[in-house]
Design a protein around this motif. Structure first.
Motif, PDB file in Angstrom:
ATOM      1  N   GLU A 258      48.228  45.451  28.234  1.00 53.95           N
ATOM      2  CA  GLU A 258      49.180  44.822  29.297  1.00 53.95           C
ATOM      3  C   GLU A 258      48.429  44.690  30.753  1.00 53.95           C
ATOM      4  N   LYS A 259      47.888  45.434  31.252  1.00 55.67           N
ATOM      5  CA  LYS A 259      47.079  45.211  32.479  1.00 55.67           C
ATOM      6  C   LYS A 259      46.156  44.158  32.322  1.00 55.67           C
ATOM      7  N   ARG A 260      45.354  43.920  31.157  1.00 58.53           N
ATOM      8  CA  ARG A 260      44.431  42.817  30.922  1.00 58.53           C
ATOM      9  C   ARG A 260      45.141  41.500  30.912  1.00 58.53           C
ATOM     10  N   LYS A 261      46.403  41.498  30.413  1.00 58.07           N
ATOM     11  CA  LYS A 261      46.769  40.325  30.324  1.00 58.07           C
ATOM     12  C   LYS A 261      47.461  39.909  31.696  1.00 58.07           C
ATOM     13  N   SER A 262      47.781  40.767  32.530  1.00 58.07           N
ATOM     14  CA  SER A 262      48.442  40.738  33.699  1.00 58.07           C
ATOM     15  C   SER A 262      47.290  40.074  34.853  1.00 58.07           C
ATOM     16  N   LEU A 263      46.260  40.709  34.859  1.00 55.36           N
ATOM     17  CA  LEU A 263      45.075  40.017  35.530  1.00 55.36           C
ATOM     18  C   LEU A 263      44.760  38.729  35.199  1.00 55.36           C
ATOM     19  N   LEU A 264      44.514  38.462  33.755  1.00 55.82           N
ATOM     20  CA  LEU A 264      44.271  36.927  33.376  1.00 55.82           C
ATOM     21  C   LEU A 264      45.122  36.149  33.861  1.00 55.82           C
ATOM     22  N   ARG A 265      46.359  36.523  33.737  1.00 56.46           N
ATOM     23  CA  ARG A 265      47.304  35.536  34.367  1.00 56.46           C
ATOM     24  C   ARG A 265      47.109  34.901  35.880  1.00 56.46           C
ATOM     25  N   LYS A 266      46.886  36.157  36.732  1.00 53.77           N
ATOM     26  CA  LYS A 266      46.421  36.092  38.114  1.00 53.77           C
ATOM     27  C   LYS A 266      45.025  35.065  38.326  1.00 53.77           C
ATOM     28  N   ILE A 267      44.189  35.447  37.207  1.00 55.55           N
ATOM     29  CA  ILE A 267      42.890  34.807  37.199  1.00 55.55           C
ATOM     30  C   ILE A 267      43.143  33.162  36.806  1.00 55.55           C
ATOM     31  N   PHE A 268      43.940  32.821  36.023  1.00 54.91           N
ATOM     32  CA  PHE A 268      44.365  31.691  35.751  1.00 54.91           C
ATOM     33  C   PHE A 268      44.753  30.983  37.082  1.00 54.91           C
ATOM     34  N   ASP A 269      45.743  31.688  37.850  1.00 57.89           N
ATOM     35  CA  ASP A 269      46.343  30.779  38.832  1.00 57.89           C
ATOM     36  C   ASP A 269      45.092  30.675  39.954  1.00 57.89           C
ATOM     37  N   SER A 270      43.997  31.475  39.842  1.00 58.12           N
ATOM     38  CA  SER A 270      42.843  31.187  40.946  1.00 58.12           C
ATOM     39  C   SER A 270      41.832  30.404  40.631  1.00 58.12           C
ATOM     40  N   VAL A 271      41.852  30.047  39.126  1.00 56.59           N
ATOM     41  CA  VAL A 271      40.773  29.114  38.834  1.00 56.59           C
ATOM     42  C   VAL A 271      41.202  27.616  39.220  1.00 56.59           C
ATOM     43  N   ASN A 272      40.354  26.799  39.765  1.00 57.72           N
ATOM     44  CA  ASN A 272      40.570  25.569  40.013  1.00 57.72           C
ATOM     45  C   ASN A 272      40.661  24.859  38.911  1.00 57.72           C
ATOM     46  N   PRO A 273      41.488  23.644  38.803  1.00 58.86           N
ATOM     47  CA  PRO A 273      41.591  22.885  37.682  1.00 58.86           C
ATOM     48  C   PRO A 273      40.186  22.323  37.232  1.00 58.86           C
ATOM     49  N   GLY A 274      40.080  22.438  35.888  1.00 59.05           N
ATOM     50  CA  GLY A 274      38.896  22.077  35.479  1.00 59.05           C
ATOM     51  C   GLY A 274      37.748  23.284  35.358  1.00 59.05           C
ATOM     52  N   GLY A 275      38.253  24.407  35.941  1.00 62.34           N
ATOM     53  CA  GLY A 275      37.069  25.492  36.279  1.00 62.34           C
ATOM     54  C   GLY A 275      37.139  26.199  34.890  1.00 62.34           C
ATOM     55  N   ARG A 276      36.484  27.287  35.264  1.00 58.59           N
ATOM     56  CA  ARG A 276      36.342  28.412  34.093  1.00 58.59           C
ATOM     57  C   ARG A 276      36.512  29.985  34.633  1.00 58.59           C
ATOM     58  N   VAL A 277      36.714  30.721  33.579  1.00 61.02           N
ATOM     59  CA  VAL A 277      36.659  32.160  33.783  1.00 61.02           C
ATOM     60  C   VAL A 277      35.598  32.574  32.786  1.00 61.02           C
ATOM     61  N   LEU A 278      34.631  33.436  33.446  1.00 61.98           N
ATOM     62  CA  LEU A 278      33.505  34.127  32.563  1.00 61.98           C
ATOM     63  C   LEU A 278      33.595  35.530  32.290  1.00 61.98           C
ATOM     64  N   ILE A 279      33.800  35.951  31.117  1.00 59.26           N
ATOM     65  CA  ILE A 279      34.214  37.460  30.913  1.00 59.26           C
ATOM     66  C   ILE A 279      33.399  38.046  30.028  1.00 59.26           C
ATOM     67  N   TYR A 280      32.570  39.206  30.680  1.00 65.45           N
ATOM     68  CA  TYR A 280      31.392  39.652  29.747  1.00 65.45           C
ATOM     69  C   TYR A 280      31.889  41.147  29.771  1.00 65.45           C
ATOM     70  N   ASP A 281      31.842  41.996  28.483  1.00 65.52           N
ATOM     71  CA  ASP A 281      31.760  43.104  28.396  1.00 65.52           C
ATOM     72  C   ASP A 281      30.911  43.652  26.892  1.00 65.52           C
ATOM     73  N   ARG A 282      30.950  44.863  26.771  1.00 64.30           N
ATOM     74  CA  ARG A 282      30.392  45.112  25.342  1.00 64.30           C
ATOM     75  C   ARG A 282      31.516  45.251  24.309  1.00 64.30           C
ATOM     76  N   MET A 283      31.994  43.883  24.045  1.00 59.10           N
ATOM     77  CA  MET A 283      33.226  43.814  23.276  1.00 59.10           C
ATOM     78  C   MET A 283      32.913  44.193  21.708  1.00 59.10           C
ATOM     79  N   ILE A 284      33.992  44.898  20.990  1.00 57.82           N
ATOM     80  CA  ILE A 284      33.742  45.311  19.674  1.00 57.82           C
ATOM     81  C   ILE A 284      33.861  44.219  18.758  1.00 57.82           C
TER      82      ILE A 284
END
Length: 343
Positions: A258-284
């Motif tokens: 839930e916190k991940r989803k909440s943060l990503l909604r904020k991130i979406f608002d902060s990314v300029n149109p046409g921009g990107r978010v880059l996420i890295y972790d040791r994902m399963i």
């Protein structure tokens, strides 16, 4: 024939794999001691005999030869008679002062990992996170109250952020972008790598206000104060600075879905149109069979109340739910996964 079939057929099953797992920490401790004693730095200028290495690194003669031979058997040193030299991997990553130095991370794990994992059984029984200093919070205690301790901690992480920054600098086509924010960027090390590789980029680090003095000192020492700015705040409570690209490295694994989803909604608002978010972790991995990634997830559950690793497919779903129109996932530095969301 599987081990179960071998047992049923009366075929002896070797316990070798079990024994190796049981004593796996011995190899790690040999590496960590060699880094702390500066063995690889002693050999930075070329081969030396055992006595010379022992004297320079402060090794007692009773243990020195077995210790150096163990390092050679592990592939960290090469031995020719009584002469030792750094193996290629040690020469590249374990000589202090060199750009690829990973010794800080090795020391960081030595300081934090073992005492915490010694409490795994307690955590499995209680479900409670295991902290080195419960009164101060966090699995490494409250580092922010001790600036020197925090510097050592961040120095260990710099070894990772150097590699992550170099990979991102080469992997992403930055020509279409003019700005980026490293969310949770600490003292600005990853940002420094990116702006040095791509001088047209304007960079900002967004982290807790108490990190600012460490950022100012580090970025000032790198001579990049005019290239990288600092924005203080809590990314759950405060607005995230806007930019063409936002980077979240080792951030989402600290929280529940839930916190991940909440943060990503904020991130979406902060990314300029046409921009990107880059996420890295040791994902399963999707079928949950990679032991290293599962151990990484278990570690996050061990040291935090809500953290864990997560699947790349889940991350992509959260990004689409937040509003990103396209997503992708790809391997990143052998041990991580990079998920990209485009607005």
């Amino acid at each position: 024939m599987t081990s179960t079939e071998e047992l049923a057929a009366g075929t002896p099953v070797s316990p070798g794999q079990l024994i190796k797992m049981t004593i796996a920490d011995c190899s790690a401790k040999v590496l960590q001691s060699a880094v702390r004693l500066g063995v690889f730095s002693v050999l930075a200028d070329g081969p030396a005999d055992a006595a010379s290495v022992a004297e320079a690194a402060g090794l007692h003669p009773r243990l020195a030869t077995d210790f150096l031979d163990a390092l050679a058997a592990l592939g960290l040193l090469e031995r020719d008679g009584d002469s030792y030299r750094n193996a290629a991997i040690a020469d590249a990553y374990l000589v202090q002062g060199r750009s690829g130095y990973l010794g800080g991370f090795v020391e960081l794990t030595d300081q934090t990992l073992y005492e915490t994992w010694n409490r795994l059984t307690d955590a499995l029984r209680t479900g409670e996170p295991q902290r080195l200093d419960p009164d101060k919070g966090g699995f490494f205690g409250d580092k922010h109250t001790d600036p020197e301790r925090m510097k050592r901690f961040l120095s260990g992480l710099d070894a990772f952020s150097d590699r992550m920054g170099t990979e991102l600098a080469d992997r992403i086509d930055w020509s279409a972008y003019r700005s980026f924010v490293d969310v949770g960027g600490a003292r600005g090390n990853l940002a420094a790598v990116l702006v040095q590789t791509h001088p047209h980029l304007a960079a900002s680090c967004f982290d807790l206000e108490r990190t600012r003095p460490l950022f100012t000192e580090h970025v000032g020492r790198l001579g990049l104060t005019d290239r990288i700015s600092f924005a203080g705040g809590d990314f759950f409570a405060d607005p995230v600075p806007a930019a063409d690209v936002l980077v979240l490295g080792h951030i989402l694994h600290g929280f529940d879905d839930e916190k991940r989803k909440s943060l990503l909604r904020k991130i979406f608002d902060s990314v300029n149109p046409g921009g990107r978010v880059l996420i890295y972790d040791r994902m399963i991995d999707d079928d949950r069979s990679d032991p290293d990634r599962l151990l990484s997830s278990l570690h996050m559950r061990l040291v935090s109340e809500t953290g864990s690793e997560y699947r790349a497919a889940d991350c992509q779903a959260w990004l689409r739910e937040a509003g990103f129109t396209s997503t992708s996932a790809e391997p990143f530095l052998d041990t991580h996964t990079l998920v990209i969301g485009t607005k």
